[in-house]
Design a protein around this motif. Structure first.
Motif, PDB file in Angstrom:
ATOM      1  N   VAL A  39     120.816  81.059  36.427  1.00 14.13           N
ATOM      2  CA  VAL A  39     122.112  80.533  36.851  1.00 14.13           C
ATOM      3  C   VAL A  39     123.141  80.780  35.744  1.00 14.13           C
ATOM      4  O   VAL A  39     122.888  80.485  34.581  1.00 14.13           O
ATOM      5  N   ARG A 231     122.583  83.287  40.511  1.00 12.44           N
ATOM      6  CA  ARG A 231     123.591  82.432  41.115  1.00 12.44           C
ATOM      7  C   ARG A 231     124.683  82.145  40.089  1.00 12.44           C
ATOM      8  O   ARG A 231     124.407  82.093  38.891  1.00 12.44           O
ATOM      9  N   THR A 243     130.011  77.417  43.799  1.00  9.92           N
ATOM     10  CA  THR A 243     128.661  77.869  43.517  1.00  9.92           C
ATOM     11  C   THR A 243     128.320  78.934  44.550  1.00  9.92           C
ATOM     12  O   THR A 243     128.551  78.734  45.743  1.00  9.92           O
ATOM     13  N   PRO A 245     125.666  82.755  45.350  1.00 10.46           N
ATOM     14  CA  PRO A 245     124.767  83.817  44.879  1.00 10.46           C
ATOM     15  C   PRO A 245     125.604  84.926  44.242  1.00 10.46           C
ATOM     16  O   PRO A 245     126.750  85.145  44.646  1.00 10.46           O
ATOM     17  N   GLN A 319     125.951  79.987  52.070  1.00  4.28           N
ATOM     18  CA  GLN A 319     125.693  80.598  50.759  1.00  4.28           C
ATOM     19  C   GLN A 319     126.601  80.008  49.690  1.00  4.28           C
ATOM     20  O   GLN A 319     126.190  79.776  48.577  1.00  4.28           O
TER      21      GLN A 319
END
Lengths: 331, 296, 346
Positions: A39, A231, A243, A245, A319
Motif C-alpha cells: 500500500v 493500492r 483509496t 487500486p 474499486q
C-alpha cells in the motif's frame, strides 16, 4: 484478490500541541493493509502521512497524541490486538519481529559509534535472547548478500564508512532479519540518486515476492508508486480522501486532488502535456473548517463543499473509495 | 495590483527599522532576557548618577564601625564606619567601564584576526588556529597572577592585558562564523560577481557578524568582570572603588566571619552576581534574536 | 589503525608544543623582560649589600639555578633540559627546599578537592541532564534548567562566599554555625597523623568539604545544560528511534544508543572545565585557607619566589594539557568518526 486484513486503522486522529492550539495532523483516518499487499500512502509534505505511519510503531514525536481511533493488528498467532492499547512490553515483542520500519533518508539509522553488526545483534537479541551471535551473524550475512552487499565488509564497518545506497540496502536486510509481516517504509528512495533508486525499487519488489510480507510505504514520489504499490491511499490535510487500486488510481482518479497530483507528475515520452501544478497551498491544520479541506484550491467546488465534509463513498465498481461531493465519474 | 517583493535582502530593508525591531524583540521576547536588560539598565543608571546622589564619604568614623542596617545607613557600615550603600552604589562603575574597554579591544582583536584568518585561509590560517588551540589550554587566572609578579598592573593595563589574553577564544568563534558565512550562497554569489574584497568584507560579511559580536560582547564582559573581581579579591589589582574591593576588605578584615555584619559581604557579592547573571541573560536573549535556529 | 596512530601522534605533538611554548614564555619573563627578576636581584645585591658585579651574578646564578655566564641561548637550552627533568631549582622563600618537593606536597590536595568536586558535579549533572531530556514535558524541567543556567553563570568564588556564610558564619538560631570554620583551615587538623587511617581520612574530607562543594555547585549547572542539550539531539536521531522500533529494551537503548552518543561531545568539555577550575582554585583555596597548589602560587607570587612560581604555573599547565590530551584520546576511542575527520588537520 481475496485476502485477510493484516492491519486496520480505524478513525484515527492525532493532534500536536502547539503554541497556537491543537494541530490535527491526522483526522479521522481509516486504512486497511491486507496480507501480502503493498500500500502506498501519498500526499504533499505536511499532509500527515509520516505522522500516520509513525503512530503504528508508537514513535510519535513529543507533543503528539492519538486522540481517538484504533490500530488493529492481526498477530501471527491469529489474534487481533489494538496496538494503541497494548501493553508496552507486549508491544515491544511485536516490533521488528512482526512490524519493521525504515525511515526517510535512513542515512543515520545505524548507531554511529558501533559497528553495523551490533545493530543486527541488538535487534535479534531483543526478541530471541537465546540466539547466539554466530547464528545472528550467519542470518545477517545471508540477508546482506541477498540485498547485493559484501556481507563481511558491511558487518564489520562503521556506519560512516558506508555509502548512502549501501546503508539503505543494509537497513533493508536489517528490516527482514526477523521476517516481519509488515514493513513500513518512509520515503524509501528520496535520499538516493536515480540509479540507486531504481535498484532499491527492484529489490523491494523481489523481496516482497520472496518473503511475502506487506508493505506500507509513504512517499510523495508517484513514479515509484506505480512500480511498487498494489493500492494507493491519498491523504490531504490530515484526512484520507481516496483509496484505489494502483492501475485505476492512475487511469481514473476520482478525487480532484488525486487528479491534480497525477497531472503534476512529469511524464516521459507519453504526451506533450503541460505540467500542471495545483494552485494554492495546503490549509492551516489548526483552524479547521467544517467543509472539505481541499475546497479552497479545488476548481470543482460548490457551496456544499465549503459547508460540509464529504463522507467516504464507494464507487460503483467498488474499486475506489473517495471523499468528494463532485468526483470525476465515468470518463 | 502590485505584488510586494517576496525576498528582501538586508541591504534593501531599512537598517534602522530592522535594528529597532530586533532590539525590541531582544528585550521583550522572554522573561529572563527582560529581567537581564532591566537589571543591567538599573546598574548602569546607578553607576552614572551615584557620584552626585550617593557620594562616597571616605572619611572613617570610629564611632560607627560595623553597624547593622539602620535608617541612616540602610546597609549598615563597614569596618571603618563608612556607609556600605554608598559604596555599593558606586562600586559597579569601574567594573563596567573596565569590562567595556576589555570587551571592545578584545572583540576588535578577535574580529580582525578571525576574519583575516578565515578569508586568507591556507598556512597562515592553520598556524593561527594551532596557536589559538595552544593558547586556550594555558590557564588564564594563574597566568595573570604570575604576570602580576613581573608587570605592575593597574586597572587600565589590566584591561588591555586581559583583552590581549582573550584573543584565542574570540578568534576561534569569529573565524568559524566567517567561514560558515563564506559558504553561504549570497557571499559565494558576491565572490562570483567579482565584487571587491573590501566590499565583501564590509558590506556583506560585517553586517552579518553584528549579532554575533553583540553576543560575544556580553560574554567577554562577563569574563572580564570575573577576572577583575577575582584578582581584586586576591589583592593583585590595586584597590579602587568597586564591589570586588569590598569583598576583599571584608575578607582581609575578618569581617566575613562576623555573623552580625553579613550584609557587608553579602551586598557586594549579590551585586556581582546580579551584574554577571544579567549579562548572561542579555547575551542569551541576543542569541535568540540573531540565531533563531538555536532556540529551544 | 594507521589513522589512530597518526591521530595520537598529532595530539601528542600538540601537547608537547604547548608545554614548550609555556616554558619559553616563562624563560622570557624571567630572563629577557626589561627589569626582569634576575637583573633586579643583581642590582639589589650590588646597591644594598655592596657586592661586586661578579659576586652578585654568582649568587643570582646559584639562586635561580642558571649559569649567567653562558650565552642566552645556552641558558635557554640548559633551562629546557632542567624543565624536562621537572627540576625547577630551589624555592627562594624556603631556601634549600626544591620546588618540586613543595609541589609534590601541595598538588595532591588540589587534585583531591578539584577532582572530587568535578567528578561529583559530572555524575549529578549528567544524570540530571539526561533525565531532563527524557522528561521534557514535566513541570520541573524549566525549573531545573533555570537553576542550572543560574548556577553556571555565577562565578565560583561567589558561590564559595555564600557557602562560607551559610555553613560557617550564620548561626541559624542555634549557638554555633553548622561547621566550625576556623577549625577547618588547612588540609587536616593538627594532631591527626596522615596515613590510611579512618580518623585522618574523615578529617581530610571534612576539611576539603567546602572547597569540594564549591567546585561541584559551580560546575553542576554546566553539565546539566550540556547533557540535556546533547541528549535531546541524540533522542531525536534516527538511530535511537529505529532502536525503539526494533523493540530493543529501553535500558539497552539508554546505555548503548543514547548515553554513549550524548556523552561524546561532552567528554572534551571535561578537560576544558578542568583548566577553568584549576584557575579558580587560586581564589577558592585563598578563601577557605586550603593548603593547595593555588594558595602556594599566591604565596610564591606575593613573596616573589620566582622558581616556585614558574614551577607551579608549569605544572598547572601540564596538568591541563595532559588531561585534555587524555580526553581527546578517550573521545577518539569512543567515536570512530573522529579519527577519520580530525586526524589530518591541525
Amino acid at each position: 484478490m481475496e485476502t485477510t486484513p493484516l492491519l486496520e486503522i480505524e478513525n484515527l486522529s492525532i493532534s500536536f500541541k502547539t503554541k497556537r492550539g491543537y494541530l490535527k495532523a491526522v483526522n479521522d483516518a481509516s486504512l486497511v493493509i491486507h496480507e501480502h499487499e503493498s500500500v502506498a500512502l501519498i500526499g504533499e509534505s505536511g499532509c500527515g502521512k509520516t505522522t500516520l505511519s509513525t503512530a503504528i510503531v508508537d514513535i510519535l514525536p513529543l507533543g503528539a497524541r492519538v486522540t481517538e481511533g484504533e490500530i488493529l493488528y492481526k498477530q501471527s498467532d491469529g489474534n487481533t490486538v489494538d496496538l494503541l492499547t497494548l501493553k508496552k512490553k507486549k508491544f515491544r515483542t511485536l516490533l521488528w519481529s512482526q512490524i519493521a520500519m525504515m525511515f526517510q533518508a535512513s542515512q543515520s539509522s545505524f548507531n554511529p559509534v558501533k559497528k553495523v553488526r551490533m545493530d543486527f545483534i541488538d535487534a535479534a537479541k531483543a526478541h530471541h535472547p537465546r540466539m547466539t551471535e554466530k547464528e545472528i551473524l550467519k542470518k545477517s550475512e545471508k540477508l546482506l548478500t541477498l540485498v547485493m552487499l559484501d556481507a563481511e565488509r558491511v558487518l564489520n564497518a562503521y556506519p560512516h564508512e558506508l555509502s548512502g545506497g549501501m546503508k539503505q540496502r543494509a537497513l533493508l536486510a536489517l528490516a527482514l532479519l526477523l521476517e516481519p509481516k509488515l514493513v513500513i517504509l518512509d520515503e524509501p528512495t528520496t535520499a538516493l540518486d536515480l540509479l540507486t533508486q531504481e535498484k532499491v525499487v527492484a529489490l523491494l519488489n523481489e523481496l516482497k515476492e520472496e518473503f511475502s510480507f506487506s508493505y506500507l510505504f509513504v512517499t510523495h514520489d508517484l513514479s515509484i508508486v506505480s512500480e511498487l504499490a498494489d493500492r494507493v491511499v491519498t491523504m490531504y490535510a490530515g484526512r484520507i480522501i481516496e483509496t484505489a487500486p494502483v492501475a485505476s488510481f492512475f487511469q481514473q482518479p476520482k478525487h480532484p486532488y488525486s487528479r491534480g497530483l497525477i497531472d503534476a507528475m512529469p511524464k516521459l515520452a507519453l504526451e506533450q502535456g503541460e505540467l500542471v501544478s495545483i494552485p494554492g497551498t495546503p490549509p492551516d491544520l489548526i483552524e479547521q473548517t467544517s467543509g472539505c479541506p481541499f475546497a479552497p484550491r479545488c476548481h470543482r467546488k460548490s457551496s456544499l463543499c465549503t459547508e460540509q465534509m464529504p463522507p467516504m463513498t464507494t464507487s460503483q465498481d467498488s474499486q475506489h473509495e473517495y471523499a468528494c461531493w463532485h468526483p470525476y465519474l465515468g470518463v | 495590483m502590485t505584488q510586494p517583493a517576496v525576498f528582501q535582502t538586508i541591504s534593501q530593508s531599512s537598517k534602522w527599522k530592522k535594528t529597532l525591531v530586533q532590539a525590541r524583540y531582544a528585550i521583550f521576547h522572554d522573561v529572563s532576557g527582560f529581567i537581564g536588560f532591566v537589571i543591567l539598565a538599573l546598574i548602569c543608571i546607578l553607576s552614572v548618577i551615584s557620584p552626585w546622589v550617593f557620594p562616597v564619604d571616605s572619611a572613617s568614623n570610629a564611632a560607627a564601625i560595623l553597624q547593622p542596617p539602620s535608617t541612616e545607613h540602610i546597609l549598615g557600615t563597614d569596618h571603618l564606619g563608612r556607609d556600605i550603600f554608598a559604596q555599593i552604589a558606586n562600586g559597579g562603575r569601574d567594573l563596567l567601564v573596565m569590562a567595556l574597554i576589555t570587551a571592545t579591544l578584545g572583540i576588535f582583536l578577535g574580529v580582525i584576526l578571525g576574519a583575516f584568518s578565515a578569508i586568507i585561509g591556507g598556512k597562515v590560517d592553520s598556524l593561527l588556529l594551532l596557536l589559538a588551540d595552544v593558547w586556550l589550554s594555558i590557564p588564564r587566572l594563574p597566568l595573570l597572577v604570575v604576570l602580576s609578579a613581573f608587570i605592575t598592573l593597574n586597572s587600565v593595563t589590566f584591561a588591555v592585558l586581559l583583552a590581549i589574553l582573550s584573543w584565542a577564544g574570540l578568534y576561534r568563534t569569529i573565524r568559524a562564523e566567517v567561514l560558515s558565512l563564506k559558504e553561504r550562497p549570497f557571499i559565494e554569489a558576491a565572490f562570483m560577481q567579482d565584487l571587491s574584497l573590501s566590499h565583501i568584507v564590509f558590506k556583506e560579511i560585517a553586517p552579518n557578524l553584528i549579532g554575533f559580536i553583540a553576543i560575544n560582547y556580553t560574554l567577554l564582559m562577563k569574563a572580564t568582570i570575573y577576572a577583575q573581581v577575582g584578582l581584586v579579591f586576591l589583592g593583585i589589582l590595586p584597590l579602587e572603588q568597586n564591589w570586588g574591593v569590598m569583598i576583599n576588605q571584608a575578607w582581609t578584615q575578618g569581617v566575613i566571619y562576623n555573623p552580625d555584619s553579613i550584609v557587608y559581604i553579602l551586598a557586594p557579592t549579590l551585586m556581582i552576581c546580579l551584574l554577571i547573571v544579567s549579562l548572561v541573560w542579555v547575551g542569551k536573549s541576543l542569541e535568540d534574536v540573531f540565531h533563531p535556529s538555536l532556540r529551544k | 589503525m594507521q589513522t589512530t596512530i597518526r591521530f595520537i601522534v598529532n595530539r601528542l605533538l600538540k601537547m608537547l608544543f604547548t608545554i614548550w611554548l609555556v616554558t619559553t614564555i616563562i624563560f622570557f619573563l624571567i630572563r629577557l623582560m626589561p627589569s626582569n627578576p634576575i637583573d633586579r636581584y643583581i642590582e639589589t645585591q650590588m646597591v644594598q649589600y655592596g657586592l661586586g658585579a661578579e659576586e652578585a651574578k654568582a649568587q643570582a646564578s646559584f639562586l635561580f639555578s642558571m649559569d649567567l655566564d653562558q650565552s642566552l641561548l645556552e641558558q635557554y637550552g640548559a633551562y629546557l633540559l632542567k624543565v624536562i627533568q621537572l627540576d625547577f631549582g630551589n624555592s627562594l622563600l624556603s631556601p634549600g627546599v626544591p620546588v618540586m618537593s613543595i609541589i609534590a606536597e601541595r598538588l595532591p590536595w588540589t587534585l583531591f578537592t578539584v577532582g572530587s568536586g568535578l567528578l561529583l558535579s559530572f555524575v549529578i549533572g549528567i544524570s540530571a541532564g539526561a533525565l531532563l531530556a527524557y522528561r521534557r514535558d514535566r513541570w520541573y524541567e524549566p525549573v531545573v534548567s533555570g537553576v542550572s543556567s543560574f548556577l553556571s553563570s555565577i562565578p565560583d568564588f561567589l558561590i564559595a562566599i555564600f557557602l562560607l556564610i551559610l555553613f560557617g558564619v550564620v548561626t541559624w538560631g542555634g549557638g554555633n554555625p553548622i561547621l566550625p570554620i576556623d577549625m577547618l583551615r588547612g588540609n587536616y587538623s593538627i594532631g591527626v597523623t596522615p596515613g590510611w587511617n579512618l580518623a585522618f581520612l574523615t578529617d581530610a574530607f571534612v576539611h576539603g568539604l567546602l572547597p569540594i562543594l564549591t567546585y561541584a555547585i559551580s560546575q553542576v549547572g554546566i553539565w546539566v545544560l550540556l547533557m540535556k542539550g546533547s541528549t535531546i539531539s541524540t533522542l531525536s536521531a534516527d538511530y535511537v528511534t529505529l532502536a525503539k522500533v526494533r523493540g530493543i529494551k529501553p535500558r539497552r537503548i539508554l546505555t548503548a544508543y543514547v548515553g554513549r552518543n550524548a556523552l561524546l561531545p561532552i567528554s572534551t568539555e571535561f578537560a576544558m572545565r578542568l583548566g577553568f577550575i584549576i584557575g579558580g582554585s587560586l581564589i577558592i583555596e585563598q578563601l577557605f585557607v586550603y593548603q593547595g597548589i593555588g594558595l602556594e602560587l599566591l604565596k610564591a607570587t606575593s613573596g616573589q619566589d620566582y622558581p616556585l612560581m614558574q614551577g607551579i604555573f608549569l605544572i598547572m599547565t601540564i596538568a591541563i594539557v595532559v588531561s585534555s590530551f587524555l580526553a581527546e584520546i578517550f573521545y577518539a576511542v569512543l567515536d570512530p568518526r573522529i579519527k577519520a575527520t580530525k586526524g589530518a588537520i591541525t
